[in-house]
Design an enzyme around this catalytic site. Structure first.
Site, PDB file in Angstrom:
ATOM      1  N   HIS A 129      17.484  81.998  53.090  1.00  0.00           N
ATOM      2  CA  HIS A 129      17.200  82.910  51.979  1.00  0.00           C
ATOM      3  C   HIS A 129      16.030  83.836  52.341  1.00  0.00           C
ATOM      4  CE1 HIS A 129      18.900  79.353  49.644  1.00  0.00           C
ATOM      5  NE2 HIS A 129      19.677  80.324  49.253  1.00  0.00           N
ATOM      6  N   MET A 164      20.876  81.101  44.459  1.00  0.00           N
ATOM      7  CA  MET A 164      20.972  80.007  43.481  1.00  0.00           C
ATOM      8  C   MET A 164      19.775  79.059  43.645  1.00  0.00           C
ATOM      9  SD  MET A 164      24.975  79.320  42.886  1.00  0.00           S
ATOM     10  CE  MET A 164      25.276  78.333  44.333  1.00  0.00           C
ATOM     11  N   LYS A 190      26.564  83.692  56.476  1.00  0.00           N
ATOM     12  CA  LYS A 190      26.944  82.288  56.304  1.00  0.00           C
ATOM     13  C   LYS A 190      28.123  82.148  55.343  1.00  0.00           C
ATOM     14  CE  LYS A 190      25.920  77.746  55.284  1.00  0.00           C
ATOM     15  NZ  LYS A 190      26.397  77.657  53.940  1.00  0.00           N
ATOM     16  N   ASP A 191      28.127  83.025  54.308  1.00  0.00           N
ATOM     17  CA  ASP A 191      29.230  83.018  53.342  1.00  0.00           C
ATOM     18  C   ASP A 191      30.116  84.238  53.636  1.00  0.00           C
ATOM     19  OD1 ASP A 191      28.463  80.761  51.320  1.00  0.00           O
ATOM     20  OD2 ASP A 191      26.622  81.847  51.743  1.00  0.00           O
ATOM     21  N   SER A 236      21.289  75.083  51.021  1.00  0.00           N
ATOM     22  CA  SER A 236      20.619  74.309  49.972  1.00  0.00           C
ATOM     23  C   SER A 236      21.240  72.924  49.878  1.00  0.00           C
ATOM     24  CB  SER A 236      20.757  75.019  48.625  1.00  0.00           C
ATOM     25  OG  SER A 236      20.250  76.322  48.730  1.00  0.00           O
ATOM     26  N   ARG A 237      22.542  72.842  50.150  1.00  0.00           N
ATOM     27  CA  ARG A 237      23.224  71.545  50.039  1.00  0.00           C
ATOM     28  C   ARG A 237      22.781  70.562  51.127  1.00  0.00           C
ATOM     29  NH1 ARG A 237      27.234  75.082  48.124  1.00  0.00           N
ATOM     30  NH2 ARG A 237      28.089  74.483  46.097  1.00  0.00           N
ATOM     31  N   LEU A 242      15.475  77.261  47.809  1.00  0.00           N
ATOM     32  CA  LEU A 242      15.352  78.252  48.883  1.00  0.00           C
ATOM     33  C   LEU A 242      14.952  77.624  50.215  1.00  0.00           C
ATOM     34  CD1 LEU A 242      13.616  81.170  46.963  1.00  0.00           C
ATOM     35  CD2 LEU A 242      16.049  80.685  47.232  1.00  0.00           C
TER      36      LEU A 242
END
Ligand code: AMP
Length: 282
Positions: free
Chosen positions: A37, A30, A149-150, A186-187, A33
């Site tokens: 990523h 998304m 991570k996810d 990214s957050r 980066l």
């Protein structure tokens, strides 16, 4: 590096690669980066002959409109990073290109999504599943790369690939962390400098819980200590801290050395929702 904005451009680019008998690696993102990523891109470059990255902030996976609106966007920087990394092509579609029609289909991943992210973000994995299915059909990669991570997302995507018979190998890449252990995200760009220390509570609590569990501690006691630790900060809100089977995402209440287990956490730090996980025994 080619910048492709339409499905047709991607399809013809990939068809040329197939004609040249080159294997295709695909990294969906998304944007905004970071090194996490880029680690996926590095794995893709090592494992396939041509690498395509997509950048698309997928609206259907956001259950919170504010989170979608405030999602960081750094496209120029992203393209420069990917170009320097030797990526072959970047797919940067707009919303209309991916969603000419609102999808009718709804995906339900059953018990995989009744907990953790699925429970706290209703509809999230439907959106993830729809967009990943679309992207896999457009790119038709030989291998697709996703971050550990996810963790729950990885389980969902492996199920999607099996249930829809996608002809792709799913490669899982370990989580990249900052020097202090904070998982890159990214957050993190949205964190106030004063909140970084608070954000570190996620990784510290995961490391603490893992060590205590391996020493023979009781999971319920460990979790109570972690909850108390989180409650020290007035503007940090723990959503969940769970021990799960790493593939089936079933909640567990103690160490089972014979099965892969992970500890997963989600918390709001100020307005920013962060997640992280650590594998316990594999
Ligand atoms: P996102 O752009 O957040 O949707 O992430 C795109 C891909 O990068 C997903 O497969 C993520 O799991 C992966 N990813 C995000 N952060 C990290 C990280 N710190 N380490 C490894 N992979 C990551």
């Amino acid at each position: 590096m080619k910048i492709l904005r339409t499905k047709d451009a991607v399809k013809s680019f990939c068809q040329n690669l197939v004609n040249d008998k080159l294997s295709i690696g695909f990294v969906p993102t998304m944007g905004a980066l970071h090194q996490g990523h880029l680690e996926l891109v590095k794995y893709a470059k090592e494992n396939t002959e041509a690498v395509i990255v997509s950048i698309f902030v997928n609206p259907t996976q956001f259950n919170n409109p504010d989170d979608f609106d405030k999602y960081p966007k750094t496209l120029d920087n992203d393209l420069e990073l990917l170009n320097n990394f030797g990526v072959d092509a970047v797919f940067v579609p707009d919303n209309q290109e991916i969603y000419p029609l609102t999808p009718t289909l709804k995906l339900d991943f059953g018990t995989l999504e009744r907990v953790l992210e699925g429970a706290f973000r209703p509809g999230h994995f439907n959106g993830v599943g729809i967009v990943v299915a679309k992207l896999l059909n457009i790119v038709k990669p030989h291998k697709a790369f996703f971050g550990q991570k996810d963790l729950q997302q990885v389980a969902v995507i492996k199920t999607l690939v099996i249930d829809f018979s996608f002809d792709v190998e799913v490669v899982v890449v370990p989580t990249v962390r900052d020097h202090d252990g904070l998982a890159l995200s990214s957050r993190n760009l949205r964190l106030e400098p004063k909140d970084r220390e608070k954000a570190l509570t996620l990784y510290r609590s995961l490391s603490f819980a893992k060590a205590e569990l391996l020493k023979g501690g009781s999971w319920l006691d460990i979790r109570a200590k972690v909850e108390a630790d989180f409650s020290r900060w007035p503007d940090v809100k723990l959503e969940y801290f769970e021990l799960v089977h790493s593939g089936q995402m079933l909640l567990m209440d103690g160490l089972h050395p014979e099965m892969p287990q992970s500890i997963c956490v989600a918390a709001f730090v100020g307005e920013v929702r962060l997640i992280d996980n650590i594998s316990v025994n594999h």
